[in-house]
Motif scaffolding. Structure first.
Motif, PDB file in Angstrom:
ATOM      1  N   ASN A  72       0.904   0.142   0.014  1.00 65.27           N
ATOM      2  CA  ASN A  72       0.875  -1.310  -0.182  1.00 65.27           C
ATOM      3  C   ASN A  72       0.770  -2.095   1.130  1.00 65.27           C
ATOM      4  O   ASN A  72       0.118  -3.135   1.175  1.00 65.27           O
ATOM      5  CB  ASN A  72       2.150  -1.726  -0.938  1.00 65.27           C
ATOM      6  CG  ASN A  72       2.414  -3.211  -0.833  1.00 65.27           C
ATOM      7  OD1 ASN A  72       1.763  -4.021  -1.495  1.00 65.27           O
ATOM      8  ND2 ASN A  72       3.351  -3.602   0.031  1.00 65.27           N
ATOM      9  N   SER A  78       9.730  -4.209   2.218  1.00 64.46           N
ATOM     10  CA  SER A  78      10.844  -5.102   2.552  1.00 64.46           C
ATOM     11  C   SER A  78      10.659  -6.502   1.986  1.00 64.46           C
ATOM     12  O   SER A  78      11.601  -7.289   1.937  1.00 64.46           O
ATOM     13  CB  SER A  78      10.999  -5.190   4.066  1.00 64.46           C
ATOM     14  OG  SER A  78       9.817  -5.743   4.601  1.00 64.46           O
ATOM     15  N   TYR A 120     -10.662  -8.687   7.247  1.00 63.14           N
ATOM     16  CA  TYR A 120      -9.718  -8.373   6.161  1.00 63.14           C
ATOM     17  C   TYR A 120     -10.478  -7.870   4.929  1.00 63.14           C
ATOM     18  O   TYR A 120     -10.165  -6.826   4.360  1.00 63.14           O
ATOM     19  CB  TYR A 120      -8.892  -9.606   5.817  1.00 63.14           C
ATOM     20  CG  TYR A 120      -7.958  -9.395   4.636  1.00 63.14           C
ATOM     21  CD1 TYR A 120      -6.797  -8.622   4.778  1.00 63.14           C
ATOM     22  CD2 TYR A 120      -8.229  -9.939   3.383  1.00 63.14           C
ATOM     23  CE1 TYR A 120      -5.936  -8.416   3.697  1.00 63.14           C
ATOM     24  CE2 TYR A 120      -7.383  -9.731   2.302  1.00 63.14           C
ATOM     25  CZ  TYR A 120      -6.238  -8.981   2.464  1.00 63.14           C
ATOM     26  OH  TYR A 120      -5.394  -8.764   1.391  1.00 63.14           O
ATOM     27  N   VAL A 153      -1.462 -14.015  -4.465  1.00 65.57           N
ATOM     28  CA  VAL A 153      -0.114 -13.718  -4.956  1.00 65.57           C
ATOM     29  C   VAL A 153       0.855 -14.526  -4.106  1.00 65.57           C
ATOM     30  O   VAL A 153       0.745 -14.522  -2.872  1.00 65.57           O
ATOM     31  CB  VAL A 153       0.203 -12.205  -4.820  1.00 65.57           C
ATOM     32  CG1 VAL A 153       1.538 -11.884  -5.466  1.00 65.57           C
ATOM     33  CG2 VAL A 153      -0.898 -11.351  -5.443  1.00 65.57           C
ATOM     34  N   ILE A 156       4.852  -8.112  -2.323  1.00 67.14           N
ATOM     35  CA  ILE A 156       4.476  -7.258  -3.454  1.00 67.14           C
ATOM     36  C   ILE A 156       5.145  -5.878  -3.338  1.00 67.14           C
ATOM     37  O   ILE A 156       5.525  -5.271  -4.328  1.00 67.14           O
ATOM     38  CB  ILE A 156       2.933  -7.118  -3.544  1.00 67.14           C
ATOM     39  CG1 ILE A 156       2.269  -8.506  -3.553  1.00 67.14           C
ATOM     40  CG2 ILE A 156       2.520  -6.336  -4.791  1.00 67.14           C
ATOM     41  CD1 ILE A 156       0.752  -8.501  -3.378  1.00 67.14           C
ATOM     42  N   ASP A 180       6.736   1.703  12.261  1.00 67.18           N
ATOM     43  CA  ASP A 180       5.559   0.856  12.469  1.00 67.18           C
ATOM     44  C   ASP A 180       4.316   1.684  12.172  1.00 67.18           C
ATOM     45  O   ASP A 180       3.929   2.557  12.962  1.00 67.18           O
ATOM     46  CB  ASP A 180       5.529   0.341  13.915  1.00 67.18           C
ATOM     47  CG  ASP A 180       4.422  -0.688  14.095  1.00 67.18           C
ATOM     48  OD1 ASP A 180       3.481  -0.720  13.258  1.00 67.18           O
ATOM     49  OD2 ASP A 180       4.498  -1.457  15.066  1.00 67.18           O
ATOM     50  N   LEU A 181       3.703   1.413  11.046  1.00 64.34           N
ATOM     51  CA  LEU A 181       2.569   2.236  10.605  1.00 64.34           C
ATOM     52  C   LEU A 181       1.306   2.016  11.437  1.00 64.34           C
ATOM     53  O   LEU A 181       0.311   2.711  11.242  1.00 64.34           O
ATOM     54  CB  LEU A 181       2.283   1.974   9.118  1.00 64.34           C
ATOM     55  CG  LEU A 181       3.340   2.520   8.146  1.00 64.34           C
ATOM     56  CD1 LEU A 181       3.120   1.974   6.738  1.00 64.34           C
ATOM     57  CD2 LEU A 181       3.328   4.042   8.115  1.00 64.34           C
TER      58      LEU A 181
HETATM   59  N1  LIG Z   1      -0.267 -11.813  -0.998  1.00 64.11           N
HETATM   60  C1  LIG Z   1      -1.478 -11.858  -1.491  1.00 64.11           C
HETATM   61  O1  LIG Z   1      -1.979 -12.933  -1.908  1.00 64.11           O
HETATM   62  C2  LIG Z   1      -2.301 -10.600  -1.604  1.00 64.11           C
HETATM   63  C3  LIG Z   1      -3.455 -10.597  -2.389  1.00 64.11           C
HETATM   64  C4  LIG Z   1      -4.210  -9.428  -2.483  1.00 64.11           C
HETATM   65  C5  LIG Z   1      -3.809  -8.287  -1.801  1.00 64.11           C
HETATM   66  N2  LIG Z   1      -2.678  -8.332  -1.027  1.00 64.11           N
HETATM   67  C6  LIG Z   1      -2.301  -7.112  -0.316  1.00 64.11           C
HETATM   68  O2  LIG Z   1      -1.035  -6.693  -0.806  1.00 64.11           O
HETATM   69  C7  LIG Z   1      -0.289  -6.043   0.220  1.00 64.11           C
HETATM   70  C8  LIG Z   1       1.070  -6.693   0.360  1.00 64.11           C
HETATM   71  O3  LIG Z   1       0.864  -8.063   0.629  1.00 64.11           O
HETATM   72  P1  LIG Z   1       2.104  -9.076   0.739  1.00 64.11           P
HETATM   73  O4  LIG Z   1       1.517 -10.437   0.684  1.00 64.11           O
HETATM   74  O5  LIG Z   1       3.156  -8.673  -0.199  1.00 64.11           O
HETATM   75  O6  LIG Z   1       2.566  -8.788   2.238  1.00 64.11           O
HETATM   76  P2  LIG Z   1       3.854  -9.356   3.033  1.00 64.11           P
HETATM   77  O7  LIG Z   1       4.672 -10.234   2.154  1.00 64.11           O
HETATM   78  O8  LIG Z   1       3.336  -9.878   4.324  1.00 64.11           O
HETATM   79  O9  LIG Z   1       4.679  -8.002   3.299  1.00 64.11           O
HETATM   80  C9  LIG Z   1       4.106  -7.026   4.098  1.00 64.11           C
HETATM   81  C10 LIG Z   1       4.984  -5.809   4.073  1.00 64.11           C
HETATM   82  O10 LIG Z   1       4.376  -4.822   4.909  1.00 64.11           O
HETATM   83  C11 LIG Z   1       5.282  -4.465   5.951  1.00 64.11           C
HETATM   84  N3  LIG Z   1       4.560  -4.217   7.182  1.00 64.11           N
HETATM   85  C12 LIG Z   1       3.783  -5.086   7.869  1.00 64.11           C
HETATM   86  N4  LIG Z   1       3.290  -4.487   8.973  1.00 64.11           N
HETATM   87  C13 LIG Z   1       3.765  -3.218   8.960  1.00 64.11           C
HETATM   88  C14 LIG Z   1       3.639  -2.115   9.833  1.00 64.11           C
HETATM   89  N5  LIG Z   1       2.919  -2.206  10.954  1.00 64.11           N
HETATM   90  N6  LIG Z   1       4.293  -0.960   9.543  1.00 64.11           N
HETATM   91  C15 LIG Z   1       5.063  -0.867   8.432  1.00 64.11           C
HETATM   92  N7  LIG Z   1       5.220  -1.874   7.552  1.00 64.11           N
HETATM   93  C16 LIG Z   1       4.579  -3.037   7.824  1.00 64.11           C
HETATM   94  C17 LIG Z   1       6.210  -5.656   6.096  1.00 64.11           C
HETATM   95  O11 LIG Z   1       7.410  -5.209   6.723  1.00 64.11           O
HETATM   96  P3  LIG Z   1       8.406  -6.244   7.513  1.00 64.11           P
HETATM   97  O12 LIG Z   1       9.043  -7.079   6.457  1.00 64.11           O
HETATM   98  O13 LIG Z   1       9.367  -5.342   8.157  1.00 64.11           O
HETATM   99  O14 LIG Z   1       7.536  -7.045   8.427  1.00 64.11           O
HETATM  100  C18 LIG Z   1       6.368  -6.062   4.644  1.00 64.11           C
HETATM  101  O15 LIG Z   1       7.293  -5.216   4.006  1.00 64.11           O
HETATM  102  C19 LIG Z   1      -1.167  -6.108   1.467  1.00 64.11           C
HETATM  103  O16 LIG Z   1      -1.911  -4.919   1.587  1.00 64.11           O
HETATM  104  C20 LIG Z   1      -2.095  -7.272   1.175  1.00 64.11           C
HETATM  105  O17 LIG Z   1      -3.308  -7.172   1.874  1.00 64.11           O
HETATM  106  C21 LIG Z   1      -1.922  -9.444  -0.921  1.00 64.11           C
END
Ligand SMILES: NC(=O)c1ccc[n+]([C@@H]2O[C@H](COP(=O)([O-])OP(=O)(O)OC[C@H]3O[C@@H](n4cnc5c(N)ncnc54)[C@H](OP(=O)(O)O)[C@@H]3O)[C@@H](O)[C@H]2O)c1
Length: 264
Positions: A89, A13, A154, A187, A16, A62-63
Motif C-alpha cells: 500500500n 500508520s 506519480y 480518498v 488507507i 524506510d522502504l
Molecule cells: N489518498 C488518495 O487519494 C489515494 C488515491 C489513490 C491511490 N492512493 C494510493 O494509496 C496508497 C496510500 O495512500 P494514503 O493517501 O493512504 O497515504 P498516506 O496517508 O500519505 O500514508 C502513507 C503511508 O505510507 C507510509 N510511508 C510513507 N513513506 C514511507 C517509506 N519511505 N517507508 C515506509 N513507509 C512509508 C507512511 O508512514 P508514516 O506515517 O510513518 O509517514 C504512511 O503509513 C498510496 O500508494 C497512494 O498512492 C491514494
C-alpha cells in the motif's frame, strides 16, 4: 503445529494502510505493519488491540532504502513469521509542473512506489507460494487508467503497478496466489489530500471515498480473486467511459482539469 500466518501491510500508520489494518484485523488476520519511524504505527496497534484480539507486529522501516526490503524479509525468516497476504500500500505522490518538482522527490517516489513494491513481491513470493492460498494486493490508482498532466511521474508509477500486477496475476494463475490491483479515485486521508480534492472542486468530491470503504472493497475483492478493483460505482463508470474517448481529446480535457495543481 499450525503456523501462525500474517498479513503484511506497508504504509499502515495512517490513511488507507491504517484502514487496511483495521479491515484485516476485523477478519481475524494477524498483522505485520510497516511504516516510517514515528509514533503512528504504535498508535495504530494500540487502537486495533482495543477492538480486536489479533497478533500485531510493527516495524519502522524506510522502504526507500535499498536494503530495506531484503532486511524485512530476513527478519521474517529469523522470527519464523509466515506471510500469506501482502498488501503493498505505501506510496507517495506530488503534483505540479514536471520540472518544478525536485529530483529528490522523484527519486523517493520511484523507489517507494515501484522498487519497494516490486522487491517486496519478489522476496515474499516463494513464501506466499509455499503457504497458498495466498494473496497480493497492489495499490495503484484510478489514474493508472489515464495519464494525468501535472502528476506525470506519480501516474507513471501507478501505471507500472497496474501493468506489473496484471502480468504477474496471469503468471501465478496456476499456483493459488491471487493478485489484485486496487485503483481508487480520490480518498480522504489527510489534510493535504483534502486540499488537492478541494482544488479540483465538486467533480473530485463526487467521486471521493473514505479510507475504510476503499480498504473493505479492496480486501473483499482480493479474497474473491478479482483482478482489477476500482472502488465506487461512479469511478468504475468513469474508467470505462474514459477508454472510449480518443486519447488526444482525453489528454486535453485532463490537462484543463488538473491545471489547478500548478497553483498549489
Ligand atoms: N489518498 C488518495 O487519494 C489515494 C488515491 C489513490 C491511490 N492512493 C494510493 O494509496 C496508497 C496510500 O495512500 P494514503 O493517501 O493512504 O497515504 P498516506 O496517508 O500519505 O500514508 C502513507 C503511508 O505510507 C507510509 N510511508 C510513507 N513513506 C514511507 C517509506 N519511505 N517507508 C515506509 N513507509 C512509508 C507512511 O508512514 P508514516 O506515517 O510513518 O509517514 C504512511 O503509513 C498510496 O500508494 C497512494 O498512492 C491514494
Amino acid at each position: 503445529m499450525e503456523v501462525k500466518k500474517f498479513t503484511l501491510i506497508t504504509g499502515a500508520s495512517m490513511g488507507i494502510g491504517k484502514a487496511f489494518a483495521f479491515e484485516c484485523a476485523s477478519r481475524g488476520m494477524n498483522l505485520l505493519l510497516i511504516a516510517l519511524p514515528d509514533d503512528g504505527l504504535e498508535e495504530t496497534k494500540k487502537q486495533i488491540n482495543l477492538r480486536f484480539s489479533v497478533e500485531i507486529i510493527t516495524l519502522a522501516i524506510d522502504l526507500r532504502d535499498h536494503e530495506a526490503v531484503r532486511s524485512l524479509y530476513d527478519y521474517c525468516i529469523q522470527q519464523n513469521l509466515v506471510v500469506n497476504m501482502l498488501i503493498n500500500n505505501a506510496g507517495m505522490g506530488a503534483g505540479g509542473k514536471f520540472e518544478e518538482i525536485s529530483h529528490e522527490i522523484y527519486t523517493d517516489m520511484l523507489h517507494l512506489n515501484i522498487r519497494a513494491l516490486t522487491m517486496l513481491t519478489y522476496h515474499f513470493l516463494p513464501m506466499l507460494k509455499q503457504h497458498a492460498p495466498a494473496f497480493i494486493l497492489n495499490m495503484s490508482s484510478m489514474e493508472a487508467n489515464f495519464p494525468l498532466p501535472y502528476k506525470s511521474v506519480y501516474t507513471g508509477t501507478k501505471n507500472f503497478v497496474y501493468a506489473f500486477s496484471l502480468a504477474l496475476r496471469e503468471e501465478l494463475s496456476h499456483c493459488n496466489v491471487k493478485v489484485s490491483v486496487l485503483c481508487p479515485g480520490p480518498v480522504l486521508t489527510n489534510s493535504d489530500g483534502l486540499k488537492r480534492i478541494n482544488a479540483v472542486g465538486n467533480r473530485a468530491k463526487m467521486i471521493m471515498l473514505m479510507p475504510a470503504e476503499v480498504a473493505k472493497i479492496g480486501v473483499n475483492n482480493l479474497l474473491k480473486g478479482q483482478g482489477i478493483v476500482v472502488p465506487g460505482k461512479i469511478n468504475w463508470t468513469i474508467v470505462k467511459l474514459m477508454k472510449l474517448f480518443p486519447t488526444g481529446l482525453k489528454m486535453k480535457l485532463l490537462e484543463r482539469l488538473f491545471r489547478v495543481y500548478t497553483d498549489h
